[in-house]
Design an enzyme around this catalytic site. Structure first.
Site, PDB file in Angstrom:
ATOM      1  CD  GLU A  77      34.238   9.073  69.949  1.00 50.74           C
ATOM      2  OE1 GLU A  77      33.603   8.042  69.642  1.00 50.74           O
ATOM      3  OE2 GLU A  77      33.720  10.056  70.493  1.00 50.74           O
ATOM      4  CB  ALA A  81      53.053  25.246  49.123  1.00 50.32           C
ATOM      5  CB  ILE A  86      45.477  29.794  54.837  1.00 52.39           C
ATOM      6  CG1 ILE A  86      44.635  30.863  55.526  1.00 52.39           C
ATOM      7  CG2 ILE A  86      44.621  28.815  54.047  1.00 52.39           C
ATOM      8  CD1 ILE A  86      43.891  31.763  54.540  1.00 52.39           C
ATOM      9  N   GLY A  95      42.082  27.883  59.553  1.00 53.16           N
ATOM     10  CA  GLY A  95      40.650  28.107  59.425  1.00 53.16           C
ATOM     11  C   GLY A  95      40.193  29.457  59.928  1.00 53.16           C
ATOM     12  CG  ASP A 130      39.457  14.923  54.928  1.00 56.08           C
ATOM     13  OD1 ASP A 130      40.024  15.826  55.553  1.00 56.08           O
ATOM     14  OD2 ASP A 130      38.903  13.956  55.474  1.00 56.08           O
TER      15      ASP A 130
END
EC number: 7.6.2.1
Length: 841
Positions: free
Chosen positions: A135, A372, A375, A377, A51
């Site tokens: 937030e 590399a 792409i 989602g 991530d």
């Protein structure tokens, strides 16, 4: 073997937990091994799925700009200079109305819990707590612009808007989920109007805007600003609102309450109800927040790429943001060709993938590191279709890096599962939040980072670390060490058992296949329990193939031994153990002859021969473990010499145990018979020496005749360790340069290099003049620091994994020229070809 493996794995896990170098003071967190069954898999990782937010970045957000009503505001406009946003707010008009709603949205559309500092602590600003640092950054940004969130109850929120306190009644909160990618609140403003404030990803907000010309113009302007923010590496969110009537709200409230109380498919019903009110939105603008990289993330990713590991970054950010972060953390470089896949259908996606595969085939000589895949989602759902996924994976495996943008947690898990199942390689997933748990659990090795987003990922992982940079030590040091240890432990365990038990087969030839055993039964049982149990544990715990410093400095070492656990190595160990068992039995049998092994002419029985052979077996397998040991420790010596001594002590005690206990009747007095025989003592020298002689010869020939990159690096590591020990006891001073004969040694080394014609760069490494050396010598003279020259070589890593040796090199490594002795001969110079590392012994 199973018990030994579990004991060793447990101790290895303790070593990881005790590694204080992986302690992070900010989070008060150590590296933690939650399982001991994956220690060796850390040394075989081929793919890392990461991530971005909180994993590569610090997850400490800062409000850096916004776009409101088609106008963009940078930090210079909001913080460092005049506040242009508030100036436009004071001017009035449609723009001012959008700015006011935009700031109200930032102040009320969140789930933050405020904490009020006590007067004893000196008071101060309200402290915000939230599950997401995004937030906090947005609400803090609104506070800096004059709209401060003050209080919250279950039914209302209170804000201070430019010094005026306003209270908004909270009617409904539609929370953010990974599927919705947005959050909304329905509030009643102080004037009684009902408003819907919504913030989320641009892809979902733009779909829910009202359809008119003015909104389309605003959307295009905002989209342009989003692109500017993204290319600067900032995280973006879009903000929109709508005002609804009391009647419309009441009708929707009935539907929403019914959906909220459903027993089946409640989440789906709630999402359908939210769709009814999150429509025909008026676009207010967008926000930009910055999330800086963690410490040493670029260096860590660069090292992982050099180690031959493919890195896939799976993020929920916009494509431009993800690409910019990729360049910042060295996952991407300017020489890389970006293969972007953004299509709207399965067929278009497949055609694009096939085109890229054909293009890569045409440039097959190009290294992986020059390509590399990027792409998004929306396209990923087509790429993961069963008809397309095989080609998509083939394309990604040809590249050194893959970036997936706007990926949901489910898509992250599907990607990891696809690579894990289709490639068969060891995969590692690392994340810090609850949305990374599915990905972490799908990979072979899951690593959680305990950061700003809680402990969900850390608790669901196999290993928990404090920062991404600790991944190099976990893989390159602990992973590689443990893989090498477990490989050698397993091979050695098979070896030592074959050495002993196959002898029963050779003895059966002379016992008429009657089933008579040559060893006493209890000694057979104690073989693995006592006499050869310490050697594999010493190998599995103390063995180190290169030092930690060397492994961290040269990441390519991680790749060299990744395939050492293979059938070829296994059968070589099996052949070696069979050969040793043959030598042990027939050499002993030849020495024993007719059984007359004493001067008085009496002969011994089969147990005398059996104890002869058993003693030689214990000695041989113990010394064999010493031959395979690269790092000698106190426990290594205890395991080898202590095991041999333990057998002799046991044989003496067991030979007379029957006098006091009803056990070992056939062994009564056997020690006296064995130790009184001259043949036994001759065999104790001859048999182990003859058995291990081929192994000694092979080890001796391995360095000069079959010198591989592994051997060179191991020799360099050993020489460096010796140098370090000598330097601890060596007095340093300005006169040491002349006293040590360093100048004479440098001249000889320069002549040696010239004779070998090793290249211009390597000649420059030795071309330091006498005057330079004298001028650089000071009160704190250090030979290694003085002669440390930097030589950069731009070399491409070859795709062929089998072409090791000269083709495997280290990119951009320094040349260390170390002088240790005034007596330098050509045969004393160790030159590591392709590594630019020189040791003079």
């Amino acid at each position: 073997l199973t018990v030994t493996l579990e004991v060793v794995r447990f101790i290895q896990a303790l070593f990881i937990n005790w590694d204080l170098d992986m302690y992070h003071p900010e989070t008060d967190t150590f590296a933690t091994a939650r399982t001991s069954n994956l220690n060796e898999e850390l040394g075989q990782v081929r793919y890392i799925f990461s991530d971005k937010t909180g994993t590569l970045t610090r997850n400490i957000m800062e409000f850096r700009g916004c776009s409101v009503s088609g106008a963009i505001y940078h930090p210079d406009d909001l913080i460092y200079g005049q506040n242009e946003l508030l100036i436009n707010l004071e001017k009035g008009g449609d723009s001012a109305r959008d700015i006011r709603h935009f700031l109200i949205l930032l102040s009320v559309c969140h789930t933050i819990i405020p904490e009020y500092p006590s007067e004893d602590d000196g008071g101060g600003e309200t402290i915000y707590h939230a599950s997401s640092p995004d937030e906090i950054a947005l609400v803090s940004g609104a506070r800096s612009l004059g709209y401060a969130f003050e209080k919250r109850t279950p039914t209302w929120v209170e804000i201070k808007a430019l010094g005026r306190t306003d209270r908004y009644e909270l009617l409904n909160t539609l929370e953010f989920t990974s599927t919705r990618k947005r959050m909304s609140v329905v509030v009643r403003s102080p004037n009684g109007n009902i408003k819907v404030y919504c913030k989320g990803a641009d892809s979902v907000i733009f779909e829910r805007l009202k359809r008119d010309r003015a909104t389309e113009v605003m959307r295009r302007r905002t989209d342009t600003h989003l692109h500017q923010f993204s290319t600067s590496g900032l995280r973006t969110l879009c903000c929109a609102m709508r005002e609804i009537s009391e009647e419309e709200y009441n009708e929707w409230q009935v539907i929403y309450k019914k959906a909220s109380t459903e027993l089946h498919e409640r989440e789906k019903r709630v999402e359908e109800a939210a769709e009814l009110i999150e429509k025909d939105l008026h676009l207010l603008g967008a926000t930009a927040i910055e999330d800086k990289l963690q410490e040493k993330v670029p260096e860590t990713i660069d090292a992982l790429l050099k180690a031959g590991i493919s890195i896939w970054v799976l993020t929920g950010d916009k494509q431009e943001t993800a690409i910019n972060i990729g360049y910042s953390c060295r996952l991407l470089n300017p020489t890389m060709e970006l293969l972007t896949i953004n299509k709207d259908s399965k067929d278009e996606t497949w055609d694009c993938i096939v085109e890229y595969i054909s293009k890569s085939d045409a440039t097959a000589t190009r290294s992986k590191q020059h390509m590399a895949v990027v792409i998004d989602g929306a396209t990923l759902k087509y790429a993961l279709h069963p008809d397309v996924s095989e080609d998509f994976l083939a394309l990604c495996c040809r590249c050194k890096a893959v970036i997936v943008c706007r990926a949901s947690p489910m898509q992250k898990a599907e990607i990891v599962e696809l690579v894990t199942e289709q490639t068969g390689d060891i995969t590692l997933a690392i994340g810090d939040g609850a949305n990374d748990v599915a990905m972490i659990q799908k990979a072979h090795v899951g690593i959680g980072i305990s950061g700003q987003e809680g402990l969900q990922a850390a608790l669901a992982s196999d290993y928990a670390i404090a920062q991404f940079r600790f991944l190099t030590k976990l893989l390159f040091v602990h992973g590689a060490w443990n893989y090498d240890r477990m490989t050698k432990l397993i091979f050695y365990s098979f070896y030592k058992n074959i050495c002993l038990y196959i002898i029963e087969l050779w003895f059966a030839i002379y016992s008429g296949w009657s089933g008579q055993i040559i060893f006493e039964r209890w000694t057979i049982g104690f073989y693995n329990m006592f006499f050869t149990c310490a050697q594999p544990i010493a190998i599995g715990v103390c063995e180190r193939h290169y030092s930690a410093e060397t492994r961290l400095k040269y990441p390519i070492l991680y790749k060299l031994n990744q395939d050492s656990f293979n059938l070829k190595s296994f059968f070589l160990w099996i052949a070696n153990s069979l050969m040793h068992s043959i030598c042990l039995f027939w050499l002993s049998f030849f020495l024993y002859g007719s059984g007359v092994v004493w001067s008085h002419g009496k002969e011994g029985g089969y147990l005398v021969l059996g104890n002869f052979i058993y003693t030689y077996v214990v000695v041989v397998v113990s010394l064999k473990s010493g031959l395979e040991t690269r790092t000698w420790t106190f426990f290594s010596h205890v395991s080898i010499w202590g095991s041999i001594l333990l057998w002799f002590v046991f044989l003496i005690l067991y030979s007379y145990a029957y006098v006091y206990f009803p056990v070992g009747q056939e062994m009564l007095g056997i020690a006296g018979l064995v130790f009184s025989s001259p043949v036994f003592w001759v065999g104790l020298v001859v048999v182990p020496t003859a058995t291990l002689l081929p192994d000694f010869v092979w080890k001796a020939m391995e360095v000069p005749e079959f010198e591989t990159l592994n051997v060179k690096m191991r020799s360099f590591d050993e020489e460096k360790g010796k140098l370090r020990k000598q330097r601890r006891s060596h007095k340093k001073g300005s006169e040491d340069l002349h006293n040590l004969g360093v100048l004479q040694a440098i001249d000889r080394v320069r002549n040696f290099f010239a004779a070998k014609e090793i290249g211009n760069n390597k000649q420059q490494a030795g071309a330091m003049t006498e005057a330079d050396m004298r001028n650089s010598s000071g009160d704190t003279f250090n030979p290694e620091d003085l002669l440390n020259l930097q030589v950069n070589e731009d070399q491409d890593e070859q795709d062929d994994e089998s072409s090791l040796g000269r083709e495997e090199n280290l990119n951009q490594m320094g040349t260390a020229l170390v002088v240790r002795s005034i007596h330098v001969r050509k045969e004393e110079v160790l030159y590591l070809d392709g590594l630019d590392e020189i040791e003079i012994g």
